[in-house]
Write an enzyme that holds these catalytic residues in place. Sequence first.
Site, PDB file in Angstrom:
ATOM      1  N   SER A  28     -12.013 -16.837  -1.580  1.00  0.00           N
ATOM      2  CA  SER A  28     -13.321 -17.132  -0.978  1.00  0.00           C
ATOM      3  C   SER A  28     -13.796 -18.569  -1.243  1.00  0.00           C
ATOM      4  CB  SER A  28     -14.363 -16.126  -1.464  1.00  0.00           C
ATOM      5  OG  SER A  28     -14.459 -16.157  -2.871  1.00  0.00           O
ATOM      6  N   THR A  29     -13.547 -19.109  -2.431  1.00  0.00           N
ATOM      7  CA  THR A  29     -13.996 -20.484  -2.712  1.00  0.00           C
ATOM      8  C   THR A  29     -13.196 -21.474  -1.865  1.00  0.00           C
ATOM      9  OG1 THR A  29     -14.287 -19.673  -4.990  1.00  0.00           O
ATOM     10  CG2 THR A  29     -14.635 -22.033  -4.612  1.00  0.00           C
TER      11      THR A  29
ATOM     12  N   GLY B 188      -8.950 -22.342  -5.569  1.00  0.00           N
ATOM     13  CA  GLY B 188      -9.775 -21.630  -6.542  1.00  0.00           C
ATOM     14  C   GLY B 188      -8.920 -21.060  -7.661  1.00  0.00           C
ATOM     15  N   ALA B 189      -9.547 -20.261  -8.524  1.00  0.00           N
ATOM     16  CA  ALA B 189      -8.795 -19.598  -9.600  1.00  0.00           C
ATOM     17  C   ALA B 189      -9.572 -18.361 -10.030  1.00  0.00           C
ATOM     18  CB  ALA B 189      -8.607 -20.541 -10.784  1.00  0.00           C
TER      19      ALA B 189
ATOM     20  N   LYS C 199      -4.203 -17.132 -11.288  1.00  0.00           N
ATOM     21  CA  LYS C 199      -4.467 -17.120  -9.854  1.00  0.00           C
ATOM     22  C   LYS C 199      -3.744 -15.917  -9.238  1.00  0.00           C
ATOM     23  CE  LYS C 199      -4.287 -20.662  -7.323  1.00  0.00           C
ATOM     24  NZ  LYS C 199      -5.453 -20.054  -6.641  1.00  0.00           N
ATOM     25  N   GLY C 200      -4.112 -15.617  -7.997  1.00  0.00           N
ATOM     26  CA  GLY C 200      -3.394 -14.554  -7.302  1.00  0.00           C
ATOM     27  C   GLY C 200      -4.200 -13.299  -7.095  1.00  0.00           C
TER      28      GLY C 200
ATOM     29  N   GLU D 136       0.537 -20.448  -3.093  1.00  0.00           N
ATOM     30  CA  GLU D 136      -0.368 -21.360  -3.795  1.00  0.00           C
ATOM     31  C   GLU D 136       0.398 -22.193  -4.815  1.00  0.00           C
ATOM     32  OE1 GLU D 136      -4.603 -19.067  -3.718  1.00  0.00           O
ATOM     33  OE2 GLU D 136      -3.144 -18.309  -5.129  1.00  0.00           O
TER      34      GLU D 136
ATOM     35  N   LYS E 218     -15.660 -17.980 -14.006  1.00  0.00           N
ATOM     36  CA  LYS E 218     -14.195 -17.982 -14.125  1.00  0.00           C
ATOM     37  C   LYS E 218     -13.709 -18.538 -15.476  1.00  0.00           C
ATOM     38  CE  LYS E 218     -13.826 -16.538  -9.867  1.00  0.00           C
ATOM     39  NZ  LYS E 218     -13.287 -17.294  -8.801  1.00  0.00           N
TER      40      LYS E 218
HETATM   41  C1  5RP Z   1      -5.923 -16.110  -4.321  1.00  0.00           C
HETATM   42  C2  5RP Z   1      -6.400 -16.916  -5.461  1.00  0.00           C
HETATM   43  C3  5RP Z   1      -7.826 -17.323  -5.476  1.00  0.00           C
HETATM   44  O1  5RP Z   1      -7.911 -18.699  -5.620  1.00  0.00           O
HETATM   45  C4  5RP Z   1      -8.524 -16.637  -6.626  1.00  0.00           C
HETATM   46  O2  5RP Z   1      -8.323 -15.239  -6.487  1.00  0.00           O
HETATM   47  C5  5RP Z   1     -10.010 -16.955  -6.633  1.00  0.00           C
HETATM   48  O3  5RP Z   1     -10.630 -16.366  -5.530  1.00  0.00           O
HETATM   49  P1  5RP Z   1     -12.163 -16.525  -5.218  1.00  0.00           P
HETATM   50  O4  5RP Z   1     -12.393 -17.956  -4.883  1.00  0.00           O
HETATM   51  O5  5RP Z   1     -12.391 -15.598  -4.063  1.00  0.00           O
HETATM   52  O6  5RP Z   1     -12.935 -16.095  -6.440  1.00  0.00           O
HETATM   53  O7  5RP Z   1      -5.675 -17.236  -6.377  1.00  0.00           O
HETATM   54  O8  5RP Z   1      -4.582 -15.720  -4.481  1.00  0.00           O
END
Ligand code: 5RP
Length: 234
Positions: free
Chosen positions: A31-32, A89-90, A101-102, A110, A128
């Site tokens: 989402s980020t 993002g992470a 991540k993931g 990624e 985070k």
């Molecule tokens: C997707 C990722 C995203 O960067 C991680 O899950 C963070 O997501 P969000 O920005 O929605 O909190 O690694 O595989």
Amino acid sequence: MLDIEEMKRRVAKYAADIIEDGQTVGVGSGSTSMLFLRYLSERVHRGELRDVRLVPTSSEVEYQSTILGVDKLVIQPWQTERIDIAVDGADEVDPRRNLVKGGGGALTGEKVVDYSAREFIVIVDETKLVDQLGSKVPIPVEVIPRFWRIVKLRIEELGGECSLRVLERGKRGPLITDNGNYLLDWRTLIKDDPKSVEVRLRSIPGVVESGIFSSEHVSRVLVCFKDGKLIELK
Ligand code: 5RP
């Protein structure tokens, strides 16, 4: 005080403003990263960026770039030998800037894009930040489907517990990644050096990639806090 969505918006916009015309940009997933893509697209539509290329880390990025009207800028990873900057993002960031991540299942795409970029910028909100990786989320591990059970046992020999990521809605059953693989979620606290755990995971036959991203590949971590402060983690 800002809510999570507003923190994500602010750090994503800040990163979108860093991008310079002429750059080849790796676009992360989640989402980020989608907010980053939205702000970047707005700059393109305003004519501020005329010559950027976008390298997607997942099918999510490809789809969203179509929705945002910038799909003509998307190039596939095999169409370039150089990625100037990647923004992603992470799920977790530790004090040494190692990452998990993931969460969105896109970790392999990624990692390939983020690790090969000349500059890899991580954008997160303060929720985070953790003292140790694995504190809040499991470590995702992408595995070759037919070997998932053997790989699960091999990972559990390192400690913790692993489960296959299964979808409850839509298409039920094991989640299938963009690469046609399964995902294991490994619940454990990473006490050793994350780099060594990343290497150990990759040495297990059947593992495609893990969601541990070690700090040596991270150029900058930008964090937005609830009070509106945006800082770079040093
Ligand atoms: C997707 C990722 C995203 O960067 C991680 O899950 C963070 O997501 P969000 O920005 O929605 O909190 O690694 O595989």
